[in-house]
Write a protein that holds these residues in place. Structure first.
Motif, PDB file in Angstrom:
ATOM      1  N   VAL A 196      31.476  59.524   7.622  1.00 11.50           N
ATOM      2  CA  VAL A 196      31.431  58.764   6.537  1.00 11.50           C
ATOM      3  C   VAL A 196      30.753  57.426   6.940  1.00 11.50           C
ATOM      4  CG1 VAL A 196      33.024  57.072   5.595  1.00 11.50           C
ATOM      5  CG2 VAL A 196      33.933  59.226   5.733  1.00 11.50           C
ATOM      6  N   SER A 197      30.661  56.954   8.101  1.00 15.68           N
ATOM      7  CA  SER A 197      30.047  55.996   8.818  1.00 15.68           C
ATOM      8  C   SER A 197      28.364  56.110   8.376  1.00 15.68           C
ATOM      9  CB  SER A 197      30.286  55.485  10.038  1.00 15.68           C
ATOM     10  OG  SER A 197      31.666  55.345  10.375  1.00 15.68           O
ATOM     11  N   ALA A 198      27.955  57.493   8.878  1.00 14.44           N
ATOM     12  CA  ALA A 198      26.822  57.903   8.849  1.00 14.44           C
ATOM     13  C   ALA A 198      26.050  57.780   7.408  1.00 14.44           C
ATOM     14  CB  ALA A 198      26.269  59.304   9.416  1.00 14.44           C
ATOM     15  N   GLU A 199      26.802  58.278   6.508  1.00 14.23           N
ATOM     16  CA  GLU A 199      26.635  58.404   5.049  1.00 14.23           C
ATOM     17  C   GLU A 199      26.250  56.772   4.488  1.00 14.23           C
ATOM     18  OE1 GLU A 199      25.795  59.902   1.327  1.00 14.23           O
ATOM     19  OE2 GLU A 199      25.794  60.978   3.168  1.00 14.23           O
ATOM     20  N   ARG A 200      27.113  56.053   5.116  1.00 18.02           N
ATOM     21  CA  ARG A 200      27.168  54.581   4.585  1.00 18.02           C
ATOM     22  C   ARG A 200      25.891  54.035   5.081  1.00 18.02           C
ATOM     23  NH1 ARG A 200      32.017  53.164   6.100  1.00 18.02           N
ATOM     24  NH2 ARG A 200      32.668  52.981   4.253  1.00 18.02           N
ATOM     25  N   ALA A 201      25.735  54.343   6.386  1.00 17.52           N
ATOM     26  CA  ALA A 201      24.396  53.811   7.130  1.00 17.52           C
ATOM     27  C   ALA A 201      23.012  54.403   6.667  1.00 17.52           C
ATOM     28  CB  ALA A 201      24.512  54.019   8.539  1.00 17.52           C
ATOM     29  N   ARG A 202      23.021  55.604   6.298  1.00 15.44           N
ATOM     30  CA  ARG A 202      21.916  56.157   5.767  1.00 15.44           C
ATOM     31  C   ARG A 202      21.651  55.608   4.251  1.00 15.44           C
ATOM     32  NH1 ARG A 202      20.902  60.670   2.670  1.00 15.44           N
ATOM     33  NH2 ARG A 202      22.900  61.336   2.615  1.00 15.44           N
ATOM     34  N   ARG A 203      22.422  55.487   3.404  1.00 14.33           N
ATOM     35  CA  ARG A 203      22.402  54.652   2.114  1.00 14.33           C
ATOM     36  C   ARG A 203      21.817  53.295   2.619  1.00 14.33           C
ATOM     37  NH1 ARG A 203      24.943  57.558  -2.538  1.00 14.33           N
ATOM     38  NH2 ARG A 203      25.652  59.580  -1.626  1.00 14.33           N
ATOM     39  N   GLU A 204      22.385  52.636   3.344  1.00 13.73           N
ATOM     40  CA  GLU A 204      22.116  51.442   3.567  1.00 13.73           C
ATOM     41  C   GLU A 204      20.656  51.290   4.074  1.00 13.73           C
ATOM     42  OE1 GLU A 204      23.567  47.151   5.995  1.00 13.73           O
ATOM     43  OE2 GLU A 204      24.825  49.133   5.734  1.00 13.73           O
ATOM     44  N   LEU A 205      20.275  52.148   4.715  1.00 11.70           N
ATOM     45  CA  LEU A 205      18.615  52.356   5.173  1.00 11.70           C
ATOM     46  C   LEU A 205      17.814  52.618   3.839  1.00 11.70           C
ATOM     47  CD1 LEU A 205      19.158  54.074   8.790  1.00 11.70           C
ATOM     48  CD2 LEU A 205      18.326  51.589   8.349  1.00 11.70           C
ATOM     49  N   SER A 206      18.376  53.221   2.965  1.00 13.80           N
ATOM     50  CA  SER A 206      17.316  53.412   1.651  1.00 13.80           C
ATOM     51  C   SER A 206      16.751  51.986   1.179  1.00 13.80           C
ATOM     52  CB  SER A 206      18.119  54.157   0.843  1.00 13.80           C
ATOM     53  OG  SER A 206      18.529  55.512   1.202  1.00 13.80           O
ATOM     54  N   ASP A 207      17.614  50.987   1.362  1.00 14.89           N
ATOM     55  CA  ASP A 207      17.244  49.701   0.816  1.00 14.89           C
ATOM     56  C   ASP A 207      17.000  48.616   1.762  1.00 14.89           C
ATOM     57  OD1 ASP A 207      18.137  50.527  -1.668  1.00 14.89           O
ATOM     58  OD2 ASP A 207      20.048  50.377  -1.238  1.00 14.89           O
ATOM     59  N   ARG A 208      17.212  48.833   3.162  1.00 14.26           N
ATOM     60  CA  ARG A 208      16.756  47.767   4.291  1.00 14.26           C
ATOM     61  C   ARG A 208      16.434  48.621   5.416  1.00 14.26           C
ATOM     62  NH1 ARG A 208      23.178  45.824   3.887  1.00 14.26           N
ATOM     63  NH2 ARG A 208      23.062  45.214   1.315  1.00 14.26           N
ATOM     64  N   ASP A 209      15.693  47.471   6.143  1.00 15.41           N
ATOM     65  CA  ASP A 209      14.951  47.943   7.397  1.00 15.41           C
ATOM     66  C   ASP A 209      15.884  48.288   8.637  1.00 15.41           C
ATOM     67  OD1 ASP A 209      12.501  47.839   6.281  1.00 15.41           O
ATOM     68  OD2 ASP A 209      12.299  45.735   6.946  1.00 15.41           O
ATOM     69  N   ASN A 210      17.230  47.833   8.297  1.00  9.31           N
ATOM     70  CA  ASN A 210      18.290  47.975   9.427  1.00  9.31           C
ATOM     71  C   ASN A 210      19.685  48.038   8.612  1.00  9.31           C
ATOM     72  OD1 ASN A 210      17.028  47.194  12.033  1.00  9.31           O
ATOM     73  ND2 ASN A 210      16.397  45.410  10.489  1.00  9.31           N
ATOM     74  N   ALA A 211      20.541  48.771   9.273  1.00  9.55           N
ATOM     75  CA  ALA A 211      21.862  49.247   8.750  1.00  9.55           C
ATOM     76  C   ALA A 211      22.851  48.996  10.165  1.00  9.55           C
ATOM     77  CB  ALA A 211      21.952  50.575   8.441  1.00  9.55           C
ATOM     78  N   VAL A 212      24.103  48.698   9.869  1.00  3.90           N
ATOM     79  CA  VAL A 212      25.026  48.768  10.696  1.00  3.90           C
ATOM     80  C   VAL A 212      25.793  49.959  10.582  1.00  3.90           C
ATOM     81  CG1 VAL A 212      27.288  47.539  11.567  1.00  3.90           C
ATOM     82  CG2 VAL A 212      25.317  46.449  10.604  1.00  3.90           C
ATOM     83  N   PHE A 213      25.937  50.692  11.896  1.00  3.77           N
ATOM     84  CA  PHE A 213      26.826  52.035  11.834  1.00  3.77           C
ATOM     85  C   PHE A 213      27.910  51.618  12.522  1.00  3.77           C
ATOM     86  CE2 PHE A 213      26.810  56.676  12.196  1.00  3.77           C
ATOM     87  CZ  PHE A 213      27.773  56.745  12.877  1.00  3.77           C
ATOM     88  N   SER A 214      29.060  51.671  11.737  1.00  2.00           N
ATOM     89  CA  SER A 214      30.643  50.975  12.217  1.00  2.00           C
ATOM     90  C   SER A 214      31.740  51.911  11.806  1.00  2.00           C
ATOM     91  CB  SER A 214      30.685  49.652  11.634  1.00  2.00           C
ATOM     92  OG  SER A 214      31.812  49.050  12.015  1.00  2.00           O
ATOM     93  N   LEU A 215      32.644  52.228  12.879  1.00  2.00           N
ATOM     94  CA  LEU A 215      33.841  52.715  12.481  1.00  2.00           C
ATOM     95  C   LEU A 215      34.868  52.044  13.282  1.00  2.00           C
ATOM     96  CD1 LEU A 215      34.915  54.860  14.831  1.00  2.00           C
ATOM     97  CD2 LEU A 215      32.888  56.037  14.302  1.00  2.00           C
ATOM     98  N   THR A 216      36.138  52.266  12.802  1.00  2.00           N
ATOM     99  CA  THR A 216      37.464  51.645  13.390  1.00  2.00           C
ATOM    100  C   THR A 216      38.471  52.717  13.935  1.00  2.00           C
ATOM    101  OG1 THR A 216      37.166  49.810  12.077  1.00  2.00           O
ATOM    102  CG2 THR A 216      39.506  50.187  13.019  1.00  2.00           C
ATOM    103  N   HIS A 217      38.688  52.768  15.160  1.00  2.00           N
ATOM    104  CA  HIS A 217      39.320  53.886  15.632  1.00  2.00           C
ATOM    105  C   HIS A 217      40.452  53.342  16.468  1.00  2.00           C
ATOM    106  CE1 HIS A 217      41.052  57.783  17.194  1.00  2.00           C
ATOM    107  NE2 HIS A 217      40.823  57.245  18.336  1.00  2.00           N
ATOM    108  N   ASP A 218      42.030  53.566  16.285  1.00  2.00           N
ATOM    109  CA  ASP A 218      43.012  53.085  17.108  1.00  2.00           C
ATOM    110  C   ASP A 218      42.618  51.520  17.337  1.00  2.00           C
ATOM    111  OD1 ASP A 218      44.154  55.195  17.514  1.00  2.00           O
ATOM    112  OD2 ASP A 218      43.433  55.619  19.500  1.00  2.00           O
TER     113      ASP A 218
END
Length: 568
Positions: A234-256
């Motif tokens: 899920v995080s990778a999909e979000r970051a990959r789509r963000e990189l379609s519009d920007r030069d940088n993207a934040v790869f982020s997830l929350t666990h525990d």
């Protein structure tokens, strides 16, 4: 009513040919794309589409995605206490699309044109047909995805075109087709592809790049591997789509209750994906070689498939062809729209009277044979092509074979599909045996004719000229074939699963999204989402349409504010 369906790895869509053009059909949520996701709740309640997709990261053991990659194989997926084959899961998606189409059109949908990757083999195509049957559809035709996209592109323009290349990179597959239009004929000259290359592989590449950065101390190593895998996807999909519009993207997830994040730059993503980018080149070169068309002679490079939105892909295509690609068709809609054009052609719509489609055989078809090596020893299990890949269809071709042993009383043909020299690496479609009069080796010859049509039917005719004896076989995959009773039993089994009412689809999707957000945030944001979930569930329990509508709007507003743009 016949509709066109794009059964995709990541998303699916349905369209209809009406009033002289293709129209996309919205689903129960009012959206044109339905995520190809299935989730099971409480052991026997099925969610399909957006509601299921929202549960991917929170209920990974109960949710299935990307199952199209396994259609035509024996691999199964366990959801809760139940086992599903890829065609069963695909049937649930197709049935959902059928229901959406019937609700929108106000009439029964009985037939469908379903798209498949150009490089799907016989087993995968037959499994797709069975999925359609299980969904209650008569599959009128399977059409290759890039061919469908070419129809959407060509019919929209309604003009003669020099050869153009359709570059189709979707969520799970990659196809290339070279197409030409003249005198109302849409002719596919060549196709090539890779059924194991798509946006999901670029997601995996992003995960590999980011994993070491977000967790240098290995804190995630003890996490449930299945749950962690889905969080990373899920995080990778979000970051990959963000990189379609920007030069940088934040790869982020929350666990525990811990946030793991890192910033990924477009340049380093492109560098890390070099191996995947190289795999895009081979099918392009193969299609150009098979068609005999030089890249300079192509009038357009047409982009199709959601993964072509990635700047790194578009830059690679620009470098490959020395020019910018054509992005005028909607990458996510073109295939479904083209399938609807084919549905219109089958229905003989007057607006399509001047259009005719010719397609090609995507794989080589042939038989096994034995050959003598330089020492005179026989080598068995070698492939003898009869119909070469990218031959225009319908087509009929013949080869001649002779006996290899003295006194041989029969010849047995194994029938295969593929490109490998050794038949063991190809797909076996069937076999046929014919008696021959016993004579010295090489004195008896047989004629083996293959006939292949646009519906994917392969007919094999074998003739022994010396005796006039004939044998005929229409290829059926006996290992997978289902009788009508078996189709009906499996259809009833799927129908027995409980579905949320159609009018509750939006509420189910929104609630699943809210629960995913609750797990994805911490602190005040998590508490706020939890309060709104309670409020929304209370409104649902009230069965008061006004309260539900107001609570739905407010919950969606809160989630949009927290998440920003929504990625499905």
């Amino acid at each position: 009513m016949i509709v066109g369906i794009d059964l995709g790895t990541t998303n699916s869509a349905v369209a209809v040919w009406r009033d002289g053009q293709s129209h996309l059909i919205p689903n129960a949520l009012g959206e044109y794309l339905t995520p190809s996701a299935v989730s099971i709740v409480d052991g026997d309640t099925i969610l399909v589409g957006a509601a299921a997709k929202e549960r991917q990261s929170t209920h990974p053991r109960d949710t299935a995605t990307v199952f199209k990659r396994y259609i035509g194989t024996s691999q199964t997926t366990r959801l809760g206490r139940m086992e599903f084959g890829a065609e069963d899961l695909s049937a649930l998606i197709l049935r959902s699309l059928k229901d959406d189409a019937e609700a929108f059109l106000g009439e029964p949908v009985t037939g469908a044109v379903i798209t498949v990757p150009a490089y799907f083999n016989d087993r995968q195509r037959k499994a797709t047909r069975r999925a359609g049957e299980l969904a209650g559809l008569k599959v009128e035709r399977l059409i290759n995805e890039p061919t469908a996209a070419a129809l959407a592109f060509g019919v929209h323009e309604r003009a003669e075109r020099e050869p153009f290349l359709v570059f189709d990179l979707g969520g799970g597959t990659f196809d290339v087709s070279i197409v030409e239009m003249f005198d109302g004929i849409v002719e596919v000259r060549a196709s090539a592809g890779n059924n194991r290359l798509g946006g999901e592989d670029f997601n995996d590449c992003l995960i590999d790049l980011a994993r070491r950065r977000i967790d240098p101390d290995g804190c995630l190593d003890g996490a449930d591997p299945i749950a962690l895998r889905e969080l990373l996807r899920v995080s990778a999909e979000r970051a990959r789509r963000e990189l379609s519009d920007r030069d940088n993207a934040v790869f982020s997830l929350t666990h525990d209750d811990t946030v793991f994040s890192a910033t990924i730059g477009s340049a380093e993503f492109e560098s890390h994906a070099e191996t995947l980018m190289a795999q895009l080149r081979d099918p392009v070169l193969r299609s150009l070689r098979d068609s005999g068309i030089a890249s300079e002679a192509l009038s357009e490079i047409v982009l199709v498939g959601g993964a072509t939105r990635m700047p790194i892909v578009r830059r690679a295509i620009t470098r490959m062809f020395g020019r910018f690609p054509n992005a005028s068709v909607h990458p996510d809609h073109a295939v479904a729209l083209g399938a609807a054009v084919q549905a219109g052609l089958l229905a003989r719509d007057a607006a399509l009277d001047e259009i005719r489609l010719t397609d090609i055989c995507p794989f080589t078809l042939g038989v096994d044979q034995a050959e003598r090596d330089m020492r005179g020893n026989l080598r068995y299990g070698l492939f003898s092509p009869i119909i070469e890949r990218n031959s225009p269809i319908p087509i009929s071709r013949v080869n001649y074979y002779c006996t290899i042993g003295d006194g041989q009383s029969a010849i047995q043909f194994g029938i295969y599909q593929g490109e490998a020299r050794d038949v063991s690496a190809n797909v076996k479609l069937g076999e046929l045996k014919i008696p021959v009069p016993p004579r010295p080796a090489g004195q008896i010859s047989v004629e083996c004719r293959f006939s292949y049509d646009s519906s994917g039917l392969l007919e094999v005719d074998v003739l022994v000229p010396a005796t006039g004896l004939k044998r005929n076989l229409v290829i059926i995959d006996d290992a997978d074939a289902m009788t009508p009773d078996e189709v009906e039993r499996r259809r009833e089994s799927l129908a027995a699963l409980k579905f949320h009412p159609r009018e509750d689809a939006r509420n189910a999707a929104l609630l699943a999204r809210a629960k995913r957000c609750y797990e994805g945030f911490i602190g005040e944001n998590r508490e706020r989402v939890g309060q709104w979930i309670t409020t929304f569930e209370a409104a649902l329990d009230s069965q008061d349409d006004r309260l539900i509508r107001d609570a739905q709007a407010e919950l969606a507003r809160v989630l949009d504010a927290l998440e920003g743009e929504r990625f499905l």
